[in-house]
Design a protein around this motif. Structure first.
Motif, short mmCIF file in Angstrom:
data_model
loop_
_atom_site.label_atom_id
_atom_site.label_comp_id
_atom_site.label_asym_id
_atom_site.label_seq_id
_atom_site.Cartn_x
_atom_site.Cartn_y
_atom_site.Cartn_z
N ALA A 257 -2.17 3.72 7.55
CA ALA A 257 -2.82 2.62 8.17
C ALA A 257 -4.37 2.88 7.41
O ALA A 257 -5.20 1.94 7.33
CB ALA A 257 -3.07 2.81 9.69
N PHE A 258 -4.59 3.84 7.18
CA PHE A 258 -6.19 4.31 6.56
C PHE A 258 -6.05 3.42 5.12
O PHE A 258 -7.11 3.07 4.95
CB PHE A 258 -6.41 5.74 6.50
CG PHE A 258 -6.58 6.42 8.02
CD1 PHE A 258 -7.52 6.06 8.76
CD2 PHE A 258 -5.61 7.33 8.24
CE1 PHE A 258 -7.65 6.30 10.11
CE2 PHE A 258 -6.00 8.12 9.37
CZ PHE A 258 -6.79 7.67 10.29
N LYS A 259 -4.98 3.75 4.46
CA LYS A 259 -4.93 3.07 3.17
C LYS A 259 -5.26 1.66 3.29
O LYS A 259 -5.66 0.96 2.58
CB LYS A 259 -3.70 3.43 2.41
CG LYS A 259 -3.62 5.01 1.97
CD LYS A 259 -4.34 5.40 0.94
CE LYS A 259 -3.96 4.96 -0.24
NZ LYS A 259 -5.04 5.21 -1.24
N PRO B 211 -16.11 4.86 -3.14
CA PRO B 211 -15.19 5.64 -2.69
C PRO B 211 -15.42 5.88 -1.09
O PRO B 211 -16.22 6.39 -0.64
CB PRO B 211 -15.22 6.99 -3.38
CG PRO B 211 -15.92 6.39 -4.38
CD PRO B 211 -16.73 5.58 -4.38
N THR B 212 -14.30 5.38 -0.23
CA THR B 212 -14.47 5.55 1.11
C THR B 212 -13.37 6.16 1.92
O THR B 212 -12.12 6.18 1.58
CB THR B 212 -14.31 4.10 1.72
OG1 THR B 212 -15.45 3.23 0.87
CG2 THR B 212 -14.71 3.97 3.21
N PHE B 213 -13.94 7.11 2.87
CA PHE B 213 -12.80 8.22 3.47
C PHE B 213 -12.95 7.98 4.90
O PHE B 213 -13.70 7.44 5.55
CB PHE B 213 -13.36 9.55 2.99
CG PHE B 213 -12.87 9.79 1.43
CD1 PHE B 213 -11.84 10.44 1.14
CD2 PHE B 213 -14.05 9.47 0.72
CE1 PHE B 213 -11.39 10.74 -0.18
CE2 PHE B 213 -13.66 9.60 -0.67
CZ PHE B 213 -12.47 10.19 -1.24
N ALA B 214 -11.79 8.22 5.45
CA ALA B 214 -11.73 8.29 6.84
C ALA B 214 -11.18 9.75 7.39
O ALA B 214 -10.69 10.62 6.72
CB ALA B 214 -10.58 7.35 7.45
N PHE B 215 -11.82 10.44 8.37
CA PHE B 215 -11.57 11.71 8.98
C PHE B 215 -10.54 11.29 10.22
O PHE B 215 -10.86 10.76 11.04
CB PHE B 215 -12.53 12.28 9.39
CG PHE B 215 -12.61 13.84 9.71
CD1 PHE B 215 -11.43 14.29 10.39
CD2 PHE B 215 -13.45 14.70 9.20
CE1 PHE B 215 -11.11 15.75 10.51
CE2 PHE B 215 -13.44 16.09 9.42
CZ PHE B 215 -12.29 16.66 9.87
N GLN B 216 -9.20 11.68 9.99
CA GLN B 216 -8.06 11.74 11.20
C GLN B 216 -8.53 12.95 11.70
O GLN B 216 -8.00 14.00 11.53
CB GLN B 216 -7.01 11.69 10.52
CG GLN B 216 -5.74 11.62 11.54
CD GLN B 216 -4.39 11.64 11.21
OE1 GLN B 216 -3.86 12.35 10.13
NE2 GLN B 216 -3.47 10.72 11.56
N VAL B 217 -9.45 12.88 12.94
CA VAL B 217 -9.95 13.94 13.62
C VAL B 217 -9.00 14.78 14.56
O VAL B 217 -7.89 14.12 14.83
CB VAL B 217 -11.29 13.56 14.32
CG1 VAL B 217 -12.35 13.13 13.41
CG2 VAL B 217 -10.90 12.89 15.78
N HIS C 209 0.90 -1.41 0.12
CA HIS C 209 -0.20 0.00 0.09
C HIS C 209 0.78 1.32 0.08
O HIS C 209 1.78 1.30 0.55
CB HIS C 209 -0.98 0.13 1.25
CG HIS C 209 -1.81 -1.06 1.31
ND1 HIS C 209 -2.91 -0.94 0.66
CD2 HIS C 209 -1.84 -2.28 1.93
CE1 HIS C 209 -3.42 -2.37 0.96
NE2 HIS C 209 -2.89 -3.08 1.62
N SER C 210 0.36 2.20 -0.67
CA SER C 210 1.23 3.66 -0.44
C SER C 210 0.25 4.84 -0.66
O SER C 210 -1.02 4.64 -1.02
CB SER C 210 2.12 3.59 -1.93
OG SER C 210 1.25 3.77 -2.88
N LEU C 211 0.64 5.60 0.08
CA LEU C 211 0.08 6.95 0.64
C LEU C 211 0.77 7.88 -0.73
O LEU C 211 1.77 8.04 -0.91
CB LEU C 211 0.53 7.31 1.92
CG LEU C 211 -0.09 9.00 2.09
CD1 LEU C 211 -1.56 8.65 2.57
CD2 LEU C 211 0.53 9.28 3.62
N SER C 212 -0.34 8.61 -1.20
CA SER C 212 -0.17 9.51 -2.21
C SER C 212 -0.77 10.89 -1.76
O SER C 212 -1.74 11.03 -1.19
CB SER C 212 -0.42 9.22 -3.53
OG SER C 212 -1.03 10.20 -4.35
N ARG C 213 -0.27 11.95 -2.29
CA ARG C 213 -0.83 13.24 -2.14
C ARG C 213 -2.40 13.29 -2.74
O ARG C 213 -3.05 14.17 -2.08
CB ARG C 213 -0.14 14.38 -2.59
CG ARG C 213 0.24 14.25 -4.24
CD ARG C 213 0.97 15.22 -4.80
NE ARG C 213 2.58 14.77 -4.69
CZ ARG C 213 3.34 15.86 -4.75
NH1 ARG C 213 3.00 17.04 -4.61
NH2 ARG C 213 4.39 15.45 -4.71
#
Ligand code: PBG
Length: 333
Positions: free
Chosen positions: A311-313, A277-283, A31-35
């Motif tokens: 971790a979210f990805k 499309p699924t999102f998380a809010f890092q609050v 998994h990779s995080l991108s801008r």
């Protein structure tokens, strides 16, 4: 998930072979995080000062309209696709029904118009909920101690239309009233705004982790009681699937789970079940915990930012709403 048969045994299998150097770790990374995954959460305010620090969120400031436009320019320069704006409203403008929420010349419509005219290529998401505007701090209309659902939905529809008129790209209802996604979608269709996106805060939990945000937007002192009659019980997971199913059926284009890190199991179930499309809010509380520990020298801040966002990805997110977006984008490079 495909079935994996680990036939090989030690020493034929030595998992550490794949971890021996950065080049091989990069090759096998899953998994990779991108801008491209980031939505930058910004706090705006209606005062004259350019920037006012939020004490519970070190490094975060409430921005006036000019500074919000500059932040949008920074987002463009960093390649962050979208911003989410949250307003801090002067206490004198708050009332029981949150009337300021539907003022077409209010702070958020002004911020939206200013950003969309200066930096149109950055997506702009806005919260739909009454809490920044009510003197009791609740997301809906309060009548004799009860947050009344249908009257609240009517107000939220009005608020969504005002924000869409101002030019918002994504309407993000964070209020957790029943039926609001369908009502807002119908209203947008009737108003000839079929392209406005809706990201529903579909599974939003009654969480301790919103504490710093309520301080940031000035609703902490105002809040009477708690939000447990509309936000979800942290002990539930099947209920999250019901909430998400309803919101999709009512016209949400994207769904969100909130908070983030304590709810990775919910993200995973939502993504697997609905494949949307699924999102998380890092609050705010997640932000504050990382900042506080880093300031004490107890954790490495940059690594913690990248590890939590990754971790979210891994859990299945397509993207993350985070106050760390500009930092993360710069770190990703
Ligand atoms: C309220 C709203 C909240 C957040 C976004 N919209 C807090 C709440 O429900 O009280 C939380 C954001 C954060 O903690 O960063 N409609």
């Amino acid at each position: 998930m495909t079935h994996v048969n680990y036939a090989a045994r030690f020493p034929a299998a030595r998992p550490r072979r794949l971890r021996q150097a950065e080049w091989t770790r990069r090759l096998v990374r899953e998994h990779s995080l991108s801008r491209d995954d980031l939505i930058w959460a910004l706090i705006v305010h209606d005062g004259a000062a350019a920037r006012i620090p939020v004490s519970s969120m070190p490094g975060i400031e409430r921005l006036n309209i000019d500074e919000a436009v500059k932040a949008a320019e920074t987002a463009r320069a960093l390649g962050v696709p979208a911003l989410a704006v949250f307003p801090h409203i002067d206490a004198a403008k708050k009332d029981n029904d949150g009337r300021e929420a539907t003022n077409p010349r209010g702070l958020v419509p002004q911020v939206v118009a200013a950003i969309k005219s200066a930096v149109p290529e950055v997506g702009l998401m806005v919260d739909v909920a009454l809490d920044p505007f009510t003197d009791h701090g609740h997301d809906g209309v309060l009548r004799e101690g009860v947050i009344v659902n249908d009257e609240s939905v009517a107000r939220l529809v009005e608020q969504a239309l005002v924000l869409a008129d101002a030019g918002a790209d994504i309407i993000a209802p964070s209020d957790m009233m029943d039926g609001r996604i369908g009502a807002i979608r119908n209203a947008l269709e009737s108003a000839a705004k079929p392209d406005v996106l809706i990201m529903s805060y579909a599974a939003k939990y009654a969480s301790a982790f919103y504490g710093p945000y309520r301080d940031a937007i000035g609703s902490a002192k105002a809040l009477q009681g708690d939000k447990k009659t509309y936000q979800m019980d942290p002990a539930n997971t099947d209920e999250a699937l019901k909430e998400v199913a309803l919101d999709i059926a009512e016209g949400a284009d994207m769904v969100m789970v909130k908070p983030g890190l304590a709810y990775l199991d919910i993200i995973r179930r939502v993504k697997e079940r609905f494949a949307l499309p699924t999102f998380a809010f890092q609050v705010s509380g997640e932000y504050a915990m990382i900042k506080a520990a880093a300031q004490s020298g107890w954790i490495d801040e940059e690594r913690a930012i990248l590890e939590t966002l990754t971790a979210f990805k891994r859990a299945g997110c397509d993207g993350i709403i985070t106050y760390f977006a500009p930092r993360a984008a710069a770190l990703i490079g």
